[in-house]
Enzyme design. Sequence first.
Site, short mmCIF file in Angstrom:
data_model
loop_
_atom_site.label_atom_id
_atom_site.label_comp_id
_atom_site.label_asym_id
_atom_site.label_seq_id
_atom_site.Cartn_x
_atom_site.Cartn_y
_atom_site.Cartn_z
N LYS A 13 0.82 -1.21 0.00
CA LYS A 13 0.00 0.00 0.00
C LYS A 13 0.85 1.27 0.00
CE LYS A 13 -1.08 -0.10 4.95
NZ LYS A 13 0.06 -0.99 5.26
N ARG A 88 -5.65 2.76 11.70
CA ARG A 88 -5.38 1.34 11.87
C ARG A 88 -6.29 0.71 12.93
NH1 ARG A 88 0.39 1.52 10.11
NH2 ARG A 88 1.20 -0.59 9.93
N ARG A 127 12.37 -7.40 1.95
CA ARG A 127 12.24 -5.94 1.88
C ARG A 127 13.44 -5.26 2.52
NH1 ARG A 127 6.74 -2.60 3.13
NH2 ARG A 127 7.24 -2.67 5.34
N ARG A 160 14.47 -3.64 8.23
CA ARG A 160 13.94 -3.00 9.43
C ARG A 160 13.62 -4.04 10.49
NH1 ARG A 160 9.45 0.67 6.65
NH2 ARG A 160 8.16 -0.72 7.88
N ARG A 171 2.81 -8.73 13.54
CA ARG A 171 2.11 -7.59 12.90
C ARG A 171 0.89 -8.06 12.12
NH1 ARG A 171 6.30 -4.42 9.51
NH2 ARG A 171 4.74 -2.78 9.48
P1 AMP Z 1 4.20 0.97 8.87
O1 AMP Z 1 5.45 1.47 8.26
O2 AMP Z 1 2.96 1.70 8.39
O3 AMP Z 1 4.03 -0.52 8.73
O4 AMP Z 1 4.27 1.28 10.44
C1 AMP Z 1 5.30 0.75 11.24
C2 AMP Z 1 4.81 0.63 12.66
O5 AMP Z 1 4.44 1.92 13.17
C3 AMP Z 1 3.58 -0.24 12.87
O6 AMP Z 1 3.87 -1.62 12.97
C4 AMP Z 1 3.02 0.33 14.18
O7 AMP Z 1 3.76 -0.15 15.28
C5 AMP Z 1 3.33 1.81 14.04
N1 AMP Z 1 2.19 2.53 13.43
C6 AMP Z 1 2.15 3.16 12.23
N2 AMP Z 1 0.95 3.70 12.00
C7 AMP Z 1 0.18 3.40 13.09
C8 AMP Z 1 -1.17 3.66 13.45
N3 AMP Z 1 -2.00 4.33 12.63
N4 AMP Z 1 -1.59 3.19 14.65
C9 AMP Z 1 -0.79 2.53 15.48
N5 AMP Z 1 0.48 2.23 15.20
C10 AMP Z 1 0.98 2.67 14.01
#
Ligand code: AMP
Length: 213
Positions: A13, A88, A127, A160, A171
């Site tokens: 996404k 989320r 990744r 990461r 996750r």
């Molecule tokens: P992402 O890069 O979008 O996968 O985000 C990495 C991490 O940041 C996620 O696994 C969550 O721990 C945290 N995170 C990002 N966006 C949110 C959100 N909207 N609500 C809660 N945690 C978030």
Amino acid sequence: MKIVMLGAPGAGKGTQAKKIASNFGIPHISTGDLFRVNIKNETALGKKAKVYIDQGFLVPDDLVLELIEERLGMADCKEGYVLDGFPRTIPQAKALDHTLNNKNDKLEYTIEVDVPDEVIIDRMAGRRACLSCGRTYHLETLRPKAEGICDFCGSFLILRDDDKPETVMKRLEVYHKQTQPLIDYYRERGILHTVDGTGEIEMIYQEIINILV
Ligand code: AMP
């Protein structure tokens, strides 16, 4: 144009969100990227968020809302944005609706990028991310021009912590439990569109463009 991208971590996404944002000239807002900048800069918010992120948990809603409300209030958001990784949880979605309602505004599209868990686990292991600019690559499907180096800013690419297989499983579990209910939430509001996220990046993008224009 106000768009929310939905999908499991690793569904692609973010890649699609960046393409949409550049096509329509609106900002791509990734809460994950915003948290990573805060972590890198060792801000108070970054320090609190890191504890959750490194373990594959969601950051608590109050911290996320503090971060996103500030970002959505910036001048470049007036004409719209593509949200990637937010909302989320149902309380986050309700908070976003509330903020928009207060401005007599609303979301126009939510695009779900649908990918089975097995495919995601494979993808995430390959990744690689640039810690400086946030761009992501893949060892097989989206290779940088020079191995291990970001095409755009020349920084080193890393796996990461939150892309490591054990964290990915966590996750995905969190996604199914806390984020998937948003699919029904937006379907009930008549703004949900689902695309198959297992194909080529360009084909998926075309499918999304057909929805948006
Ligand atoms: P992402 O890069 O979008 O996968 O985000 C990495 C991490 O940041 C996620 O696994 C969550 O721990 C945290 N995170 C990002 N966006 C949110 C959100 N909207 N609500 C809660 N945690 C978030």
